[in-house]
Design an enzyme around this catalytic site. Structure first.
Site, short mmCIF file in Angstrom:
data_model
loop_
_atom_site.label_atom_id
_atom_site.label_comp_id
_atom_site.label_asym_id
_atom_site.label_seq_id
_atom_site.Cartn_x
_atom_site.Cartn_y
_atom_site.Cartn_z
N PRO A 196 63.92 32.05 66.84
CA PRO A 196 64.17 30.84 66.03
C PRO A 196 63.11 29.78 66.27
O PRO A 196 62.70 29.50 67.40
CB PRO A 196 65.55 30.37 66.53
N GLY A 197 62.65 29.17 65.18
CA GLY A 197 61.68 28.08 65.27
C GLY A 197 60.23 28.50 65.31
O GLY A 197 59.36 27.65 65.47
N THR A 198 59.93 29.79 65.16
CA THR A 198 58.54 30.23 65.25
C THR A 198 57.79 30.09 63.93
O THR A 198 56.57 30.26 63.92
CB THR A 198 58.48 31.69 65.71
N GLY A 199 58.49 29.83 62.83
CA GLY A 199 57.79 29.57 61.57
C GLY A 199 57.94 30.64 60.52
O GLY A 199 57.06 30.76 59.66
N THR A 201 60.35 30.91 58.03
CA THR A 201 60.60 30.29 56.73
C THR A 201 59.39 29.48 56.28
O THR A 201 59.07 29.43 55.08
CB THR A 201 61.85 29.40 56.82
N HIS A 416 68.83 17.59 97.17
CA HIS A 416 68.98 18.81 96.37
C HIS A 416 67.71 19.09 95.57
O HIS A 416 67.18 20.22 95.59
CB HIS A 416 70.17 18.63 95.42
N GLU A 417 67.20 18.08 94.88
CA GLU A 417 65.99 18.28 94.09
C GLU A 417 64.77 18.47 94.99
O GLU A 417 63.84 19.20 94.65
CB GLU A 417 65.76 17.09 93.15
N ASP A 492 72.60 26.50 89.07
CA ASP A 492 71.56 27.26 89.77
C ASP A 492 72.07 28.64 90.19
O ASP A 492 71.37 29.65 90.04
CB ASP A 492 71.10 26.48 91.01
#
Length: 638
Positions: A196-199, A201, A416-417, A492
């Protein structure tokens, strides 16, 4: 429906209503009583009648009491006139009125004629396909004209191979002899396949803009209806229109809505979707030839399509529309930035290298978000900072600075990050860290973003294990620092478990089980994929698979925990920097890893000083109490 027909129906309904009111008013007066001829003669003999008015066979009159009446009888007989004269009844004759006869005819027959005419016009309109009730079998394809075909191949970038395939279709439509002189034929169908969204249409719209032939556009869901046989009828009507306008192109978007694998559903009975698919297969390559009609279809689910549709002779070419690489992303960004005002410092190559895996739709959204951000701050052009902020918004989500967190929650989130970032910094097989933040974005309280240095099409076992260890880094940091766990690592753990299961069951990356795939790719694709899972291994093997997945997850968790223990000082420095700055870039993380000190934060810019309101005469103000010296305004701080 045509506006002329609508106006005509409105006028006819108003006229019918008027005639009905007039007829009711004339035919049912409240004060008149209709008498038989015998009753009328009896009232005459009794002397109750005061006057009568005679018109043909119609007798209208009034009693002495003032009540009116009406009757019918032989008014030209001498007997009636003699009896009226004997009772001193005033008699008046009214000549025949031919207009009243025609009025009666119109009142009687005109409503019926109007109803018949309106029914005929409405039925004819519905038969022509303008209405819904009688046009179920008509195709809903839209014929694009030249004014609507604004997209050309110049607007399509990043998918050069796919564009070359469809450019050949357009070239054949313009000059067929160039290809047929050696005995070849043009493909009957082209299937555009991609995420989806690769072009897909967009590529079809570009074909419509480049080809000087009729272009019919329809969606796969337009064939499906609740009535039996409607989908097959619409397919026949669509190809009939295509034959009349040949050479032409028919584009079916999301063809998987009608082209799913036959026989994969649950239950029996008549399947409308299968009948529609059968008719589509016959029209594409049946006894009747469709010379000059080229079918182009797009889907992001090629695995669910029926094999009979994918064979040569129907869809001869399968054009894959992939996600763009770094060069393709830069070209797509150049296409989309043509429509906005861009500052001179913008480097689209840097943005393209920082957006691996982005589709064309994602890049268009990024450019649009940057334009909105620049407009929000009332800038004259879109700068590099706007594009970077838009990229973070698309990748990480919208900042939620209004979310109130306690200091303890902020500290846990920071460690955590920092644990995620530390694993990515120390593991040589991990993707480099792009940005770490503890600003809540989307549904997450913090986020660590890693981006590969180049586009990848395959991944090694070490890289996948590094991803699992990276996902475990946050939970490992919580255990080492606080000696407890929080629910923040739920996502995670889910991603790490899913990746480990794919490594064991799909990729064959388990030393214990060997190069064996335990996933059946030929599952039912209609409803069975959700309701039915076929397992081709024993219970003992399933137990070994679960044990191998658990061992792989525990090994990666121990690996991440080891990084936390060995480099605890780096973990503390990163967490403290996050608590102070909230966001750290890759360069700042490398300084902290090497034991350096981050430069001080820049002072926040002060708001521009407001200009003091000076009177027209700065020296004096004239008022009702004389003149007064106005002191100079005090200088504002800063």
């Amino acid at each position: 429906m045509n506006p002329f027909y609508k106006n005509m129906m409105t006028v006819a309904m108003v006229l019918l209503l008027f005639l009905a009111v007039v007829t009711f008013w004339q035919s049912s007066p409240e004060s008149e009583d209709e008498l038989t001829y015998s009753q009328f003669l009896a009232h005459v003999d009794q002397g109750d009648v005061a006057e009568v008015r005679i018109e043909d066979e119609k007798i209208e009159g009034r009693f002495h009491s003032g009540q009116t009446f009406r009757s019918y009888g032989p008014t030209d007989s001498e007997y009636l006139l003699d009896r009226l004269r004997e009772k001193d009844v005033r008699v008046a004759y009214q000549p025949r009125d031919d207009s009243s006869l025609w009025r009666g005819v119109l009142i009687t027959w005109l409503p019926m004629l109007l109803f018949i005419g309106l029914w005929f016009l409405l039925f004819r309109q519905l038969q022509s396909g303008g209405g819904k009730a009688m046009s179920f079998g008509k195709s809903r394809a839209r014929l694009l004209n030249e004014s609507q075909q604004q997209i050309t191949f110049r607007d399509v970038a990043g998918i050069e191979e796919a564009k070359q395939e469809v450019e050949e279709i357009v070239a054949f439509l313009r000059d067929p002899k160039k290809f047929t002189r050696l005995g070849g034929r043009i493909p009957k169908g082209v299937l555009l396949v991609g995420a989806p969204g690769t072009g897909k249409t967009l590529l079809a719209r570009a074909i419509a803009g480049e080809a000087s032939v009729p272009f019919f556009s329809i969606s796969g869901s337009d064939f499906v209806e609740m009535f039996v046989g409607v989908g097959a009828s619409r397919v026949r009507d669509l190809f009939m229109q295509g034959k009349k306008n040949a050479p032409c192109i028919i584009f079916i978007d999301e063809i998987d809505a009608v082209g799913r694998h036959r026989g994969a559903g649950l239950g029996g009975g008549h399947d409308e979707r299968e009948q529609t698919l059968n008719q589509l297969l016959v029209e594409m390559d049946g006894f009747e030839s469709n010379e000059g009609v080229i079918l182009i279809a797009a889907t992001n689910r090629p695995d669910v399509l029926d094999p009979a549709m994918l064979r040569p002779g129907r869809f001869d070419r399968h054009v894959v529309v992939p996600r763009p690489d770094v060069r393709g992303r830069e070209e797509i960004l150049r296409v989309h930035t043509r429509r906005i005002v861009v500052d001179g410092d913008v480097e689209l190559g840097v943005i393209s290298r920082g957006t691996p895996g982005f589709s064309g739709a994602d890049l268009e959204n990024l450019v649009n978000e940057a334009a909105l951000i620049a407009a929000r701050r009332e800038a004259e052009a879109v700068t590099m900072i706007d594009l970077e902020v838009a990229k973070d918004k698309v990748l990480l989500g919208v900042e939620r600075r209004s979310l109130i967190m306690s200091e303890e929650e902020r500290r846990v989130t920071a460690y955590h990050e920092a644990g995620h970032a530390l694993v990515a910094l120390l593991d040589k097989h991990s993707d480099p860290v792009h940005k770490v933040t503890i600003i809540p974005r989307g549904m997450a309280l913090g986020m660590t973003q890693t981006l590969p240095t180049e586009d990848r099409h395959t991944m090694t076992r070490q890289q996948l294990l590094a991803r699992i260890a990276h996902a475990m880094g946050g939970r490992a940091a919580e255990e080492v620092v606080f000696d407890q766990f929080t629910t923040g690592a739920a996502d995670d753990l889910q991603k790490a478990t899913q990746l480990a299961r794919q490594m064991v069951c799909r990729f064959g990356m388990s030393d214990r089980l060997g190069p064996i795939a335990f996933v059946n790719e030929n599952e039912q694709v209609f409803l069975g994929r959700d309701l039915f899972h076929q397992r081709e291994y024993s219970e003992q093997k399933a137990r070994e698979i679960d044990e191998e997945i658990a061992q792989m997850l525990l090994s990666c968790y121990g690996r991440a925990k080891g990084y936390m223990v060995e480099r605890r000082e780096v973990l503390d420095r990163v967490a403290e920097a996050l608590l102070e700055r909230e966001t750290l870039e890759n360069s700042e993380l490398k300084i902290l890893l090497e034991g350096g000190v981050l430069p001080p934060l820049p002072e926040p810019p002060l708001p521009p000083p407001s200009k003091p309101q000076r009177p027209k005469d700065p020296e004096r103000i004239r008022g009702s109490f004389g003149e007064k010296k106005v002191p100079d305004p005090e200088p504002m701080p800063g």
